[in-house]
Enzyme design. Sequence first.
Site, PDB file in Angstrom:
ATOM      1  N   GLY A  42      49.111  58.917  44.351  1.00 47.37           N
ATOM      2  CA  GLY A  42      50.447  59.499  44.369  1.00 47.37           C
ATOM      3  C   GLY A  42      51.302  59.242  43.136  1.00 47.37           C
ATOM      4  O   GLY A  42      52.081  60.087  42.724  1.00 47.37           O
ATOM      5  N   ASP A 100      58.212  55.163  52.161  1.00 47.53           N
ATOM      6  CA  ASP A 100      58.360  55.842  53.456  1.00 47.53           C
ATOM      7  C   ASP A 100      58.484  54.783  54.548  1.00 47.53           C
ATOM      8  O   ASP A 100      59.556  54.241  54.764  1.00 47.53           O
ATOM      9  CB  ASP A 100      57.177  56.788  53.655  1.00 47.53           C
ATOM     10  N   VAL A 150      57.484  65.829  51.248  1.00 48.20           N
ATOM     11  CA  VAL A 150      57.611  66.377  49.894  1.00 48.20           C
ATOM     12  C   VAL A 150      56.275  66.383  49.157  1.00 48.20           C
ATOM     13  O   VAL A 150      55.389  65.576  49.444  1.00 48.20           O
ATOM     14  CB  VAL A 150      58.659  65.594  49.071  1.00 48.20           C
TER      15      VAL A 150
HETATM   16  P1  IMP Z   1      54.373  54.101  53.462  1.00 47.94           P
HETATM   17  O1  IMP Z   1      53.318  53.027  53.479  1.00 47.94           O
HETATM   18  O2  IMP Z   1      54.601  54.706  54.806  1.00 47.94           O
HETATM   19  O3  IMP Z   1      55.669  53.662  52.799  1.00 47.94           O
HETATM   20  O4  IMP Z   1      53.747  55.310  52.688  1.00 47.94           O
HETATM   21  C1  IMP Z   1      53.711  55.408  51.364  1.00 47.94           C
HETATM   22  C2  IMP Z   1      52.666  56.412  50.951  1.00 47.94           C
HETATM   23  O5  IMP Z   1      52.554  57.523  51.857  1.00 47.94           O
HETATM   24  C3  IMP Z   1      53.108  57.001  49.658  1.00 47.94           C
HETATM   25  O6  IMP Z   1      52.599  56.244  48.594  1.00 47.94           O
HETATM   26  C4  IMP Z   1      52.569  58.411  49.720  1.00 47.94           C
HETATM   27  O7  IMP Z   1      51.272  58.443  49.178  1.00 47.94           O
HETATM   28  C5  IMP Z   1      52.507  58.751  51.179  1.00 47.94           C
HETATM   29  N1  IMP Z   1      53.664  59.579  51.567  1.00 47.94           N
HETATM   30  C6  IMP Z   1      54.748  59.210  52.269  1.00 47.94           C
HETATM   31  N2  IMP Z   1      55.620  60.215  52.440  1.00 47.94           N
HETATM   32  C7  IMP Z   1      55.082  61.273  51.781  1.00 47.94           C
HETATM   33  C8  IMP Z   1      55.532  62.640  51.562  1.00 47.94           C
HETATM   34  O8  IMP Z   1      56.619  63.082  51.978  1.00 47.94           O
HETATM   35  N3  IMP Z   1      54.695  63.429  50.834  1.00 47.94           N
HETATM   36  C9  IMP Z   1      53.495  62.995  50.345  1.00 47.94           C
HETATM   37  N4  IMP Z   1      53.048  61.733  50.516  1.00 47.94           N
HETATM   38  C10 IMP Z   1      53.834  60.880  51.234  1.00 47.94           C
HETATM   39 MG    MG Z   2      50.665  56.839  47.660  1.00 51.78          MG
END
Ligand code: IMP
Ligand code: MG
Length: 171
Positions: A42, A100, A150
Amino acid sequence: MKAPGDSLLSSPVLRRRVAELGKDISRRYQDKPLTVIGLMNGSIFFLVDLVRRLPIETQVECWRVQSYAGRASSGVLKGLEHCQAELKGRHAIIVDDILDTGLTLDAVQQHVRDLGAESVEICVLLRKKRRRTVKIRPRWVGFDIPDRFVVGYGLDDDGKYRGLNSIRALD
Ligand code: IMP
Ligand code: MG
């Protein structure tokens, strides 16, 4: 290819903000051994653009971790056991595309501490407005955005739209 969803952050807006972040980071780490760790896939665009804006000696690592399955967090982080770097006596910044749930950055931050880094900070391009599973305090945030899915500038929808130059919201 027709651009999906609606535009949230244009390419010039992204470029300007990344330059500001680079300036601020450089000021803070002047004369300090810095390692920037980008979380793949990402953060690939953000990492490259940001490091180009750091006129200081910087080591770069790319770590591949995965928590998302389709459009939702799976709740488990995979791949951290393969992420290694020589961080003793060095300052680390973890760079990610989006904060996120916080699960990814929480686990990676702990891992970087375990590797013996002198200090650990977090820099995310985007921070979603939502209730987070774990509390994460990034020192640098590019943009606060609403809780929407997104894509673009490295972010994908199951592998799609990663290469867009701007960031767009799908839902
Ligand atoms: P977390 O561990 O839930 O904070 O997720 C983080 C990872 O989820 C990010 O590094 C992204 O790769 C993926 N992610 C979270 N939200 C989105 C989004 O809206 N679009 C695309 N990838 C997302
Ligand atoms: Mg990621």
